[in-house]
Design an enzyme around this catalytic site. Structure first.
Site, PDB file in Angstrom:
ATOM      1  N   SER A 274     -40.684   1.673  22.474  1.00  0.00           N
ATOM      2  CA  SER A 274     -41.917   1.746  21.638  1.00  0.00           C
ATOM      3  C   SER A 274     -41.889   2.110  20.111  1.00  0.00           C
ATOM      4  CB  SER A 274     -42.777   2.968  22.541  1.00  0.00           C
ATOM      5  OG  SER A 274     -43.603   3.451  21.768  1.00  0.00           O
ATOM      6  N   LYS A 275     -42.538   1.478  19.586  1.00  0.00           N
ATOM      7  CA  LYS A 275     -42.619   1.909  17.965  1.00  0.00           C
ATOM      8  C   LYS A 275     -42.918   3.501  17.691  1.00  0.00           C
ATOM      9  CE  LYS A 275     -43.784  -2.945  16.505  1.00  0.00           C
ATOM     10  NZ  LYS A 275     -44.990  -3.676  15.670  1.00  0.00           N
ATOM     11  N   ARG A 276     -43.764   3.951  18.990  1.00  0.00           N
ATOM     12  CA  ARG A 276     -44.165   5.524  18.702  1.00  0.00           C
ATOM     13  C   ARG A 276     -42.836   6.559  18.761  1.00  0.00           C
ATOM     14  NH1 ARG A 276     -48.335   3.072  21.422  1.00  0.00           N
ATOM     15  NH2 ARG A 276     -47.653   3.991  23.294  1.00  0.00           N
TER      16      ARG A 276
END
Length: 503
Positions: A274-276
């Site tokens: 996830s980019k988060r």
């Protein structure tokens, strides 16, 4: 003259001419959107494009794809360039550099208008006046009927008279591309043969939005052609769109570049990255003490493209060595799994490499000196070059980040103990000092045995002696075992610290 001048910008007219006149040297590009930070997947794409170009004496281009203005983040272009430079990835053409620019898509709108007109004239594109409300109804009905949601191509059949009336009335419109049902096959440089009929799952795609900005698909094709891009290396998520791009190339009568799609990067357990997550941003790797060459090698070791002998261990390679060894056919088509342990090992090897270089080792020493001074501001410190160099050499087999040496656990390395500690048995410590001076070996095991013998022969409890000795060596209540502490400080400094409190 083989160049065509377009708005004071020099660009090759086609990849065919380019390939003929440039003897087959590749031109590749990294084309991120300025929507935030550069993440690990983006860095991997940039790196592989850079190495591919460098391995063949080609050109690496940076292009900013900012056609979706609603997602643009201020300062992200500057941050992206900073991350690329930190990683050692240099672009020959791009923002601020000469070539076939502009390299920011929002500065190329008049170029896109020129080329969309060509498609309207040759009948491969058309104006669509459907409202967002109608499109939403189509999507909702398709979901309700368990069909693939797609545009029904209604405006394809508008007459010229209908179009003129709507334009005269000021009805907003976008421009769509006429998809055909033939299968567009291509040879993916990584995955092999790919064939896909895009019309089965999509309606006619939008090429130009009603606000005058192109979509990714249209701008991407036009820019790659005008910039003479010969090979496109991008994430596998774009593989399904490639057949659509090939249709657009055909509509223009242009030769497409060769395509290669890089597999996904996933977590160590195979789940989606996830980019988060804070561990996928290049900025976070940099801030957390990972060196650029370590991160670059980590990416290449995980994703393939290089010769690697099983069981030979990890060997750090320079950017030039990576370029010399790079072979696109050896890139794995399987998802790349994140391996934090491999990254730490790469970082340890990079510290080791830098310590062997006089200039780089001094930079490491300076960096650690600054970190220590900031962390222990106002304390009496030992941050001499010789001491720090000795600690770094000791840490090579134990640490993977020099920031670890500034943790509270290792505060004793830098903080000098106060010399006026009245509670210490100075007479006992003076006797210990004489004993320690006679020791030939100062390793942890020898020290531990010697200190136990000393406590027994002088009738002092071992824990009490250790507490006293810790106070003399560091004045701190925490840290590693006393014997380990003394080994790390070394014989000379350990004795000097004890002398300072007994005399």
């Amino acid at each position: 003259m083989w160049f065509t001048v377009i708005r004071n910008v020099i660009c090759p007219p086609s990849t065919i001419v380019y390939r003929t006149l440039k003897s087959g040297r590749p031109r590749v590009r990294f084309a991120p959107s300025p929507t935030g930070y550069l993440h690990l997947g983006g860095l991997r794409t940039a790196l592989y494009n850079y190495l591919f170009a460098k391995s063949r004496e080609g050109t690496f281009i940076l292009r900013i794809e900012d056609t979706d203005q609603t997602r643009k983040v201020d300062g992200s272009i500057e941050a992206l360039v900073k991350d690329l430079e930190w990683a050692g990835i240099e672009y020959e053409e791009g923002p601020g550099k000469g070539g076939c620019g502009p390299y920011v898509q929002s500065e190329r709108l008049d170029i896109y208008q020129e080329y969309i007109t060509k498609l309207l004239k040759n009948g491969t594109a058309y104006r669509c006046f459907c409202t967002e409300r109608r499109l939403n109804i189509l999507r909702r009905d398709a979901v309700k009927s368990q069909r693939v949601p797609k545009y029904d191509n209604r405006c394809r059949n508008l007459t010229n008279e209908d179009i003129k009336k709507k334009l005269t009335a000021g009805t907003p419109c976008c421009i769509r591309f006429k998809l055909t049902s033939d299968v567009q096959a291509f040879e993916d440089m990584i995955y092999g043969g790919i064939a896909y009929d895009v019309s089965l799952n999509e309606g006619d795609p939008v090429l130009m939005k009603s606000d005058g900005f192109p979509t990714y698909h249209f701008a991407n094709v036009v820019d790659d052609h005008l910039m003479g891009v010969t090979h496109v290396l991008r994430g596998v998520e774009w593989q399904i769109s490639t057949t659509k791009h090939l249709l657009i190339y055909r509509a223009f009568g242009w030769m497409p570049p060769q395509f290669g799609h890089l597999p996904l990067i996933v977590n160590s357990d195979g789940t989606k990255l996830s980019k988060r997550q804070c561990d996928v941003r290049v900025e976070d790797y940099r801030r957390n003490g990972i060196f650029p060459l370590a991160l670059v090698n980590y990416i290449t070791l995980s994703g393939g493209g290089f010769d690697h002998i099983p069981g030979a261990g990890v060997r750090l390679k320079t950017m030039d060595e990576l370029a010399q060894e790079f072979q696109i056919r050896k890139i794995s088509s399987h998802p790349t799994r994140n391996n934090p342990d491999l990254l730490e090992e790469c970082n340890r090897l990079e510290i080791k490499r830098q310590m062997k270089d006089e200039e780089l080792s001094q930079e490491l020493i300076n960096k650690l000196q600054n970190l220590i001074s900031q962390k222990y501001r106002g304390q009496n410190l030992n941050v001499s070059n010789d001491h720090i160099k000795g600690v770094l050499n000791w840490a090579l087999s134990r640490m993977t980040r020099i920031e670890d040496l500034v943790s509270n656990k290792f505060g004793f390395l830098w903080i000098l103990p106060a010399s006026d500690q009245q509670e210490l048995d100075k007479e006992l410590l003076e006797k210990l000092l004489i004993n320690l001076e006679s020791l030939e070996s100062f390793d942890q095991s020898t020290l531990k045995d010697h200190l136990k013998q000393f406590s027994q022969s002088h009738n002092v409890k071992f824990p009490q002696l250790m507490k006293m000795l810790r106070a003399a060596l560091s004045g701190l209540n925490e840290g590693p075992g006393v014997a380990e502490m003394m080994q790390l400080l070394g014989k000379g400094q350990s004795l000097e610290r004890i002398k300072a409190v007994v005399r």
